[in-house]
Write a protein that holds these residues in place. Structure first.
Motif, mmCIF file in Angstrom:
data_model
loop_
_atom_site.group_PDB
_atom_site.id
_atom_site.type_symbol
_atom_site.label_atom_id
_atom_site.label_comp_id
_atom_site.label_asym_id
_atom_site.label_seq_id
_atom_site.Cartn_x
_atom_site.Cartn_y
_atom_site.Cartn_z
ATOM 1 N N LEU A 56 0.856 -1.181 0.000
ATOM 2 C CA LEU A 56 0.000 0.000 0.000
ATOM 3 C C LEU A 56 0.893 1.231 0.000
ATOM 4 N N ARG A 82 -0.535 -9.819 -2.448
ATOM 5 C CA ARG A 82 -1.782 -9.319 -1.850
ATOM 6 C C ARG A 82 -2.826 -10.422 -1.695
ATOM 7 N N PHE A 89 -7.759 -2.857 8.973
ATOM 8 C CA PHE A 89 -7.399 -1.449 9.102
ATOM 9 C C PHE A 89 -7.969 -0.829 10.384
ATOM 10 N N ASN A 93 -12.702 0.118 6.989
ATOM 11 C CA ASN A 93 -12.754 0.214 5.531
ATOM 12 C C ASN A 93 -13.634 -0.841 4.878
ATOM 13 N N PHE A 95 -16.839 -1.937 2.698
ATOM 14 C CA PHE A 95 -17.471 -1.244 1.574
ATOM 15 C C PHE A 95 -18.918 -0.928 1.952
ATOM 16 N N ARG A 155 -13.725 -10.666 6.486
ATOM 17 C CA ARG A 155 -13.516 -10.380 5.070
ATOM 18 C C ARG A 155 -12.080 -10.735 4.654
ATOM 19 N N GLY B 254 -9.272 4.943 2.423
ATOM 20 C CA GLY B 254 -9.219 3.572 2.905
ATOM 21 C C GLY B 254 -10.009 2.601 2.048
ATOM 22 N N GLU B 257 -7.727 1.371 -0.577
ATOM 23 C CA GLU B 257 -6.667 0.592 0.056
ATOM 24 C C GLU B 257 -7.167 -0.788 0.448
ATOM 25 N N ALA B 258 -8.398 -0.838 0.999
ATOM 26 C CA ALA B 258 -8.956 -2.124 1.389
ATOM 27 C C ALA B 258 -9.107 -3.023 0.165
ATOM 28 N N LYS B 260 -7.372 -2.857 -2.576
ATOM 29 C CA LYS B 260 -6.032 -3.281 -2.990
ATOM 30 C C LYS B 260 -5.542 -4.419 -2.110
#
Lengths: 248, 361
Positions: A56, A82, A89, A93, A95, A155, B254, B257-258, B260
């Motif tokens: 990142l 990845r 995080f 984060n 969605f 997730r 974010g 980023e998440a 990715k």
């Protein structure tokens, strides 16, 4: 990618933000199955370090190998890593336009090309593991912070990664929700997941960490098993930090 | 988490109305005055459009003049010109069906059920093909009708839909280019957008209609109508790209980023995470842009197309109906209103639908 080598091997890693030297020659090897807690004052480079592991942040010099695969400019190597390295995080984060279940099945269906039915089955398994299967059809905005963070862990797990990176996973939570997230992390740790956690939860570090790494000003200042680090820190900066974190 | 509680207003409706509109003598006076003015206006409109109006299709100016209201006879006599312009009289059923096809394409595109690339593409390609075949003719025994003879509502709708269908992907492309990590691409996109936005639409339409043929090789010139649509689409895209960019800026870093970190590639990140959220944020402005695009179709009259407004102007440009221009304008205003109001309500419905079940954190 070779699962029999060290999970992460970092040598002489440097990172600049403009003229600011954020990482100043980091050397770090993390074995498979090891749990490492990274701590240090804010601005010490600990987040930058773990964000370099899944790119990142792009590093400016040095080598990062994940299970033997060298991270270089080759896009393929970044994609490969990845897929095998999950991340949780500080601000979850998730969605917001997808349900909890859709959050969990998105990457497995798109990246791993698993069928929707199978991805949903896996997702429900991991949602049960983090103890919120009943919220699967809600949207993230309808959940509490602690629940959202547990979904975020599920997730990440749905991609069935070999390594999980945690970037201050409890720092944005209300105090009463920290325990539920830490519980999930502890149970993951006991199952042998390789974990790198940036956190100030010293209780968690004591309980599960194989090693504590203390960073300051872009360098690893001290690394030691938790008992040793907490009871007899060698470095002045570690002592000061511990006094500030634990001293009230 | 919000708890659903049994919500019962503390005060009666009457009380709340009184507090809102009659709180003091002055507000009470303003309220009464406003109501009186509105009632008076409503009465004038009703009186003119219905009570005193002439609905007899065979009436002429003299008969209409005996009554003080609207003379709707003009619509009964001239509706074909208004709706279809110069399209050959015998073939106007084709234009009518073509209108219905475009309307169907619009309605289908608005249904969330259809929001898959494949489904939208199918509807658009099929819709365009049917529309073109019907309007242009030349096959299946249909008499050929040149684009220059197209007019009225089908032309307006076609220009609008084609502008949107071409303009939206262009806008997405420009917006994505503008946030590219490669400075050259970002800057090129910025220049394109700023250049187009600094030109008036009229100038762009003129250029496409009249100047472009001198500059392009013969096989690229094409029919004037399609050059004009291309110009309108470019104009739409430049503005819409900035609207989408505004949407991008509202998405926390974010999110990408998440995506990715989960291993999603660029197009997967854009298609599944970034663009859906950007469009949600940009929805009100996007609907606004579509409304403007619909209104601006009337500008093609300057390059010689007889769209709805221009066709209406010719409808009363005969000695017989010269007096009845207000009726004609009211009639097409109602058509514009129906489309734009429908679009606005649709936008409001979409917004409500998107926020249902989702709370911003």
């Amino acid at each position: 990618m070779d699962l029999n080598t060290d999970a992460i091997a970092i040598s002489d890693l440097h990172k600049y933000y403009g003229r600011f030297h954020a990482l100043q020659g980091i050397n770090l090897t993390i074995r498979k199955g090891e749990k490492v807690v990274v701590c240090g004052p804010s601005g010490s480079g600990k987040s930058t370090l773990i964000r370099c592991i899944n790119q990142l942040e792009e590093h400016d010099a040095g080598d990062i190998r994940v299970f033997g695969t060298l991270l270089d400019d080759n896009v393929g190597s970044i994609d490969e890593i990845r897929r095998e390295v999950g991340m949780v995080f500080q601000h979850f984060n998730l969605f917001p336009h997808m349900t909890v279940l859709e959050n969990c099945t998105l990457a497995p269906t798109l990246v791993r090309k698993i069928s929707r039915a199978e991805a949903e089955k896996t997702a429900m398994r991991f949602l049960e593991k983090v103890r919120i299967p009943d919220q699967a059809h809600k949207f993230p905005g309808q959940l509490s912070g602690g629940q959202q963070q547990r979904v975020a862990i599920a997730r990440a797990l749905c991609m069935q990664p070999h390594i999980l990176l945690f970037d201050e996973p409890t720092s944005a939570l209300d105090p009463e929700m920290i325990a539920e997230v830490l519980d999930v992390m502890v149970s993951l740790a006991t199952e042998g997941m390789t974990m790198v956690c940036v956190t100030h939860e010293m209780g968690f570090a004591r309980k599960v960490a194989d090693r504590v790494i203390f960073m300051d000003k872009g360098e690893i200042v001290e690394e030691a098993p938790p008992e040793e680090f907490f009871s007899a820190p060698k470095n002045e900066r570690s002592k000061l930090f511990l006094a500030q974190v634990l001293g009230h | 988490m919000t708890l659903a509680t049994d919500f019962r207003p503390r005060h009666s409706r009457l009380y709340r109305l009184r507090r809102a509109y009659f709180a003091s003598p002055l507000t009470g006076l303003v309220t009464l005055l406003s109501v009186a003015i509105l009632a008076w206006l409503a009465w004038i409109v009703l009186d003119w459009t219905v009570l005193q109006a002439t609905f007899d299709a065979d009436a002429n100016q003299a008969i209409c003049a005996e009554r003080a209201g609207a003379c709707w006879s003009v619509i009964a006599n001239r509706w074909r010109i208004i709706l279809f312009g110069l399209y050959p009289l015998d073939e106007q059923w084709r234009a009518g069906v073509a209108c219905a096809v475009v309307a169907l394409v619009i309605v289908l595109s608005c249904l969330p059920l259809m929001w898959r690339f494949s489904r939208l593409a199918l509807v658009w390609v099929l819709g365009t093909a049917v529309f073109y075949t019907l309007m242009r003719g030349g096959i299946f025994g249909l008499v050929p009708v040149n684009e220059q003879q197209w007019g009225g509502l089908p032309l307006t709708l076609f220009i609008f839909v084609a502008t949107g269908i071409l303009g939206m992907p262009l806008a997405i492309g420009l917006a994505l280019m503008r946030r590219s990590e490669l400075p050259v691409i970002a800057r090129v996109s910025g220049w394109i957008i700023d250049t187009i936005r600094s030109l008036p639409l009229l100038a762009i339409l003129f250029t496409c209609a009249i100047v472009l043929p001198f500059m392009l090789p013969g096989f690229l010139i094409g029919e004037k109508l399609y050059r004009v649509i291309f110009g309108a689409a470019l104009f739409f895209a430049a503005y819409q790209a900035e609207i989408i960019r505004g949407g991008f800026q509202g998405i926390p870093r974010g999110q990408e980023e998440a995506a990715k970190a989960l291993g999603l590639g660029y197009w997967q990140r854009m298609g599944k995470v970034v663009l859906p959220q950007a469009f949600r944020l940009a929805l009100p402005a996007t609907i606004n842009q579509f409304v403007i695009a619909f209104m601006e179709t009337s500008l093609v009259v300057v390059v010689g197309f007889m769209e709805l407004l221009a066709a209406s102007n010719t409808a009363f440009r005969t000695g017989e109906w010269r007096f009845a221009y207000i009726e004609v304008y009211v009639f097409i205003s109602a058509i514009y209103f129906a489309f734009v109001f429908g679009l606005s309500r649709y936008g409001a419905w979409l917004e409500a639908r998107m926020s249902a079940g989702q709370r911003k954190d």
